[in-house]
Design an enzyme around this catalytic site. Structure first.
Site, PDB file in Angstrom:
ATOM      1  N   THR A  67      73.949 103.794  53.868  1.00  0.00           N
ATOM      2  CA  THR A  67      74.724 103.081  52.846  1.00  0.00           C
ATOM      3  C   THR A  67      75.566 104.117  52.128  1.00  0.00           C
ATOM      4  O   THR A  67      75.155 105.268  52.002  1.00  0.00           O
ATOM      5  CB  THR A  67      73.731 102.427  51.853  1.00  0.00           C
ATOM      6  OG1 THR A  67      73.079 101.372  52.526  1.00  0.00           O
ATOM      7  CG2 THR A  67      74.421 101.894  50.606  1.00  0.00           C
ATOM      8  N   ARG A  86      70.245  87.837  55.431  1.00  0.00           N
ATOM      9  CA  ARG A  86      69.511  88.641  54.433  1.00  0.00           C
ATOM     10  C   ARG A  86      70.508  89.354  53.507  1.00  0.00           C
ATOM     11  O   ARG A  86      71.495  89.919  53.956  1.00  0.00           O
ATOM     12  CB  ARG A  86      68.636  89.662  55.154  1.00  0.00           C
ATOM     13  CG  ARG A  86      67.882  90.636  54.222  1.00  0.00           C
ATOM     14  CD  ARG A  86      68.607  91.963  54.102  1.00  0.00           C
ATOM     15  NE  ARG A  86      67.793  92.988  53.443  1.00  0.00           N
ATOM     16  CZ  ARG A  86      68.274  94.169  53.062  1.00  0.00           C
ATOM     17  NH1 ARG A  86      69.527  94.481  53.274  1.00  0.00           N
ATOM     18  NH2 ARG A  86      67.492  95.054  52.470  1.00  0.00           N
ATOM     19  N   ILE A  87      70.230  89.328  52.224  1.00  0.00           N
ATOM     20  CA  ILE A  87      71.068  90.029  51.248  1.00  0.00           C
ATOM     21  C   ILE A  87      70.221  91.116  50.607  1.00  0.00           C
ATOM     22  O   ILE A  87      69.073  90.872  50.234  1.00  0.00           O
ATOM     23  CB  ILE A  87      71.607  89.036  50.193  1.00  0.00           C
ATOM     24  CG1 ILE A  87      72.511  87.999  50.880  1.00  0.00           C
ATOM     25  CG2 ILE A  87      72.366  89.769  49.093  1.00  0.00           C
ATOM     26  CD1 ILE A  87      72.860  86.809  50.015  1.00  0.00           C
ATOM     27  N   GLY A  88      70.779  92.311  50.514  1.00  0.00           N
ATOM     28  CA  GLY A  88      70.026  93.445  49.962  1.00  0.00           C
ATOM     29  C   GLY A  88      70.400  93.741  48.527  1.00  0.00           C
ATOM     30  O   GLY A  88      70.975  92.910  47.812  1.00  0.00           O
ATOM     31  N   ASP A  89      70.077  94.956  48.118  1.00  0.00           N
ATOM     32  CA  ASP A  89      70.322  95.385  46.740  1.00  0.00           C
ATOM     33  C   ASP A  89      71.770  95.787  46.478  1.00  0.00           C
ATOM     34  O   ASP A  89      72.245  95.728  45.338  1.00  0.00           O
ATOM     35  CB  ASP A  89      69.435  96.600  46.440  1.00  0.00           C
ATOM     36  CG  ASP A  89      69.748  97.750  47.411  1.00  0.00           C
ATOM     37  OD1 ASP A  89      69.717  97.512  48.644  1.00  0.00           O
ATOM     38  OD2 ASP A  89      70.068  98.860  46.962  1.00  0.00           O
ATOM     39  N   THR A 105      70.686 103.709  46.934  1.00  0.00           N
ATOM     40  CA  THR A 105      70.520 103.510  48.371  1.00  0.00           C
ATOM     41  C   THR A 105      69.036 103.602  48.711  1.00  0.00           C
ATOM     42  O   THR A 105      68.270 104.214  47.975  1.00  0.00           O
ATOM     43  CB  THR A 105      71.314 104.561  49.176  1.00  0.00           C
ATOM     44  OG1 THR A 105      70.914 104.495  50.553  1.00  0.00           O
ATOM     45  CG2 THR A 105      71.067 105.987  48.683  1.00  0.00           C
ATOM     46  N   GLY A 106      68.660 102.979  49.806  1.00  0.00           N
ATOM     47  CA  GLY A 106      67.252 103.006  50.203  1.00  0.00           C
ATOM     48  C   GLY A 106      66.791 101.608  50.568  1.00  0.00           C
ATOM     49  O   GLY A 106      67.614 100.753  50.928  1.00  0.00           O
ATOM     50  N   HIS A 107      65.511 101.367  50.459  1.00  0.00           N
ATOM     51  CA  HIS A 107      64.952 100.085  50.888  1.00  0.00           C
ATOM     52  C   HIS A 107      65.315  98.991  49.879  1.00  0.00           C
ATOM     53  O   HIS A 107      64.794  98.935  48.760  1.00  0.00           O
ATOM     54  CB  HIS A 107      63.436 100.217  51.043  1.00  0.00           C
ATOM     55  CG  HIS A 107      62.803  98.992  51.598  1.00  0.00           C
ATOM     56  ND1 HIS A 107      61.851  98.263  50.941  1.00  0.00           N
ATOM     57  CD2 HIS A 107      63.028  98.334  52.760  1.00  0.00           C
ATOM     58  CE1 HIS A 107      61.489  97.220  51.676  1.00  0.00           C
ATOM     59  NE2 HIS A 107      62.201  97.251  52.792  1.00  0.00           N
ATOM     60  N   GLY A 108      66.219  98.095  50.301  1.00  0.00           N
ATOM     61  CA  GLY A 108      66.808  97.116  49.394  1.00  0.00           C
ATOM     62  C   GLY A 108      65.812  96.194  48.725  1.00  0.00           C
ATOM     63  O   GLY A 108      65.937  95.897  47.529  1.00  0.00           O
TER      64      GLY A 108
HETATM   65  N1  ASP Z   1      69.934  99.557  50.325  1.00  0.00           N
HETATM   66  C1  ASP Z   1      70.423  99.102  51.600  1.00  0.00           C
HETATM   67  C2  ASP Z   1      69.804  97.754  51.896  1.00  0.00           C
HETATM   68  O1  ASP Z   1      68.610  97.637  51.864  1.00  0.00           O
HETATM   69  C3  ASP Z   1      70.151 100.033  52.732  1.00  0.00           C
HETATM   70  C4  ASP Z   1      70.394 101.503  52.487  1.00  0.00           C
HETATM   71  O2  ASP Z   1      70.667 101.923  51.377  1.00  0.00           O
HETATM   72  O3  ASP Z   1      70.318 102.280  53.455  1.00  0.00           O
HETATM   73  O4  ASP Z   1      70.530  96.857  52.187  1.00  0.00           O
END
Ligand code: ASP
Length: 347
Positions: free
Chosen positions: A207, A235-238, A258-261
């Site tokens: 991201t 699916r919608i993330g953060d 960024t990371g696990h949404g």
């Molecule tokens: N945060 C993003 C999501 O989960 C993925 C990422 O940051 O790599 O959609």
């Protein structure tokens, strides 16, 4: 006599001596980034800074007085990474379980707290610019799905042929993800080398985000992503959610995460960092470190963030195995991707 022309705001800054030193800070995603990906991400972040910084710096045509725009700078930096296949955004975005790209983005400016967010776009190269159009050309803040797609096309975005944003490495990452799923492995996260109790998701991290403060003290933030490999369609993330993936407020700072949404949105990571600055009087660095650590301790998922405080101080922290980040100071490109390692080279 040398006469200069500039806006009232720039003149006010000059007279009241309230110029802030401009700063542009970018990230290229947090996660289990493979060694093979490091050079491409490092170079891509430098190119993003090259695209964004000229728009941020005071313009010489105005005797160095007229300030650039934080908003223009973050949009340009993110666009540069959206067109770069080394990142999980725009071209090169990761694939959902059907093998398709569904992208999302958000942008926010901190003077009037205006923002634009988009989700579930497909075959559009620059989602961040669509988000900016939502902010500037509608009475809404967030558009998603086919309406967002129609809005994008009606506002100048190019509809690319289906599948144009799909790369071979995104296909490989999906294949690996599905393989692990079929072997019954936990694909929610995968263990990292850092700490075996902290787990990370397999796939293509990357991201992208940018945070900037301009000479007038305006803060802007932009974040764009393809989400996570193997996600369910829809699916919608953060990333497109304000307070999670993006937040900007001139009074307290700007954050891109960024990371696990699923973890970041439940924790409201961007907003937690702003709260640490606001209520706990922390520096941008301390606020970012404390919030990322607390998130992973409480929820298990990992992530990272880049932050600029209201006076222009910067924060960079992550609990994932790696996170690409970079900025420029005194014509030096200062960047990193591994914990405890700061690298420098001429810009
Ligand atoms: N945060 C993003 C999501 O989960 C993925 C990422 O940051 O790599 O959609």
């Amino acid at each position: 006599m040398h006469v200069v022309h500039c806006t009232k705001a720039a003149l006010h800054n000059l007279i009241s001596n309230t110029m802030t030193t401009p700063m542009l800070l970018v990230h290229g995603g947090a996660g289990d980034i493979s060694d093979a990906r490091v050079p491409g991400k490092t170079k891509g972040m430098k190119l993003a800074l090259k695209a964004g910084l000229p728009l941020l710096m005071p313009s010489p045509e105005c005797g160095g007085i007229e300030a650039g725009s934080a908003l223009d700078a973050v949009e340009a930096a993110v666009r540069a990474m959206e067109e770069d296949e080394n990142f999980n955004a725009g071209y090169g975005a990761c694939l959902n379980s059907d093998g398709n790209v569904e992208v999302e983005a958000s942008i926010m400016e901190g003077s009037r707290l205006q923002a634009g967010c988009v989700t579930l776009l497909h075959d559009i190269k620059y989602p961040i610019s669509v988000a900016r159009c939502v902010m500037e050309r509608t009475n809404h803040t967030f558009l998603g799905g086919e309406s967002a797609q129609k809005f994008a096309l009606a506002n100048g975005a190019e509809q690319l042929p289906a599948g144009s944003l799909v790369t071979q490495s995104a296909r490989d990452a999906l294949k690996q993800f599905k393989q692990q799923q079929s072997e019954g492995k936990d694909t929610t996260y995968a263990p990292t080398e850092l700490d075996k109790t902290i787990k990370e998701r397999p796939g293509e991290p990357g991201t992208v985000g940018a945070v900037a403060i301009d000479a007038k003290g305006n803060i802007a933030v932009a974040t764009s992503t393809g989400g996570i490999t193997g996600k369910v369609a829809g699916r919608i993330g953060d990333t497109p959610l304000l307070g999670c993936g993006t937040y900007a407020d001139n009074k307290w700072g700007g954050v891109s995460t960024t990371g696990h949404g699923e973890t970041i949105m439940r924790f409201n990571l961007a907003q937690k960092i702003i709260a640490n600055i606001r209520y706990c009087n922390m520096s941008a660095q301390e606020a970012t470190e404390v919030a990322c650590k607390e998130m992973t301790e409480r929820l298990g998922g990992t992530g990272g963030a880049i932050t600029i405080g209201p006076t222009g101080d910067i924060g960079v922290a992550w609990t994932s195995k790696r996170m690409g980040w970079g900025y420029v100071r005194n014509n030096e490109y200062i960047y990193g991707i591994d914990h405890g390692k700061v690298l420098k080279e001429p810009f």
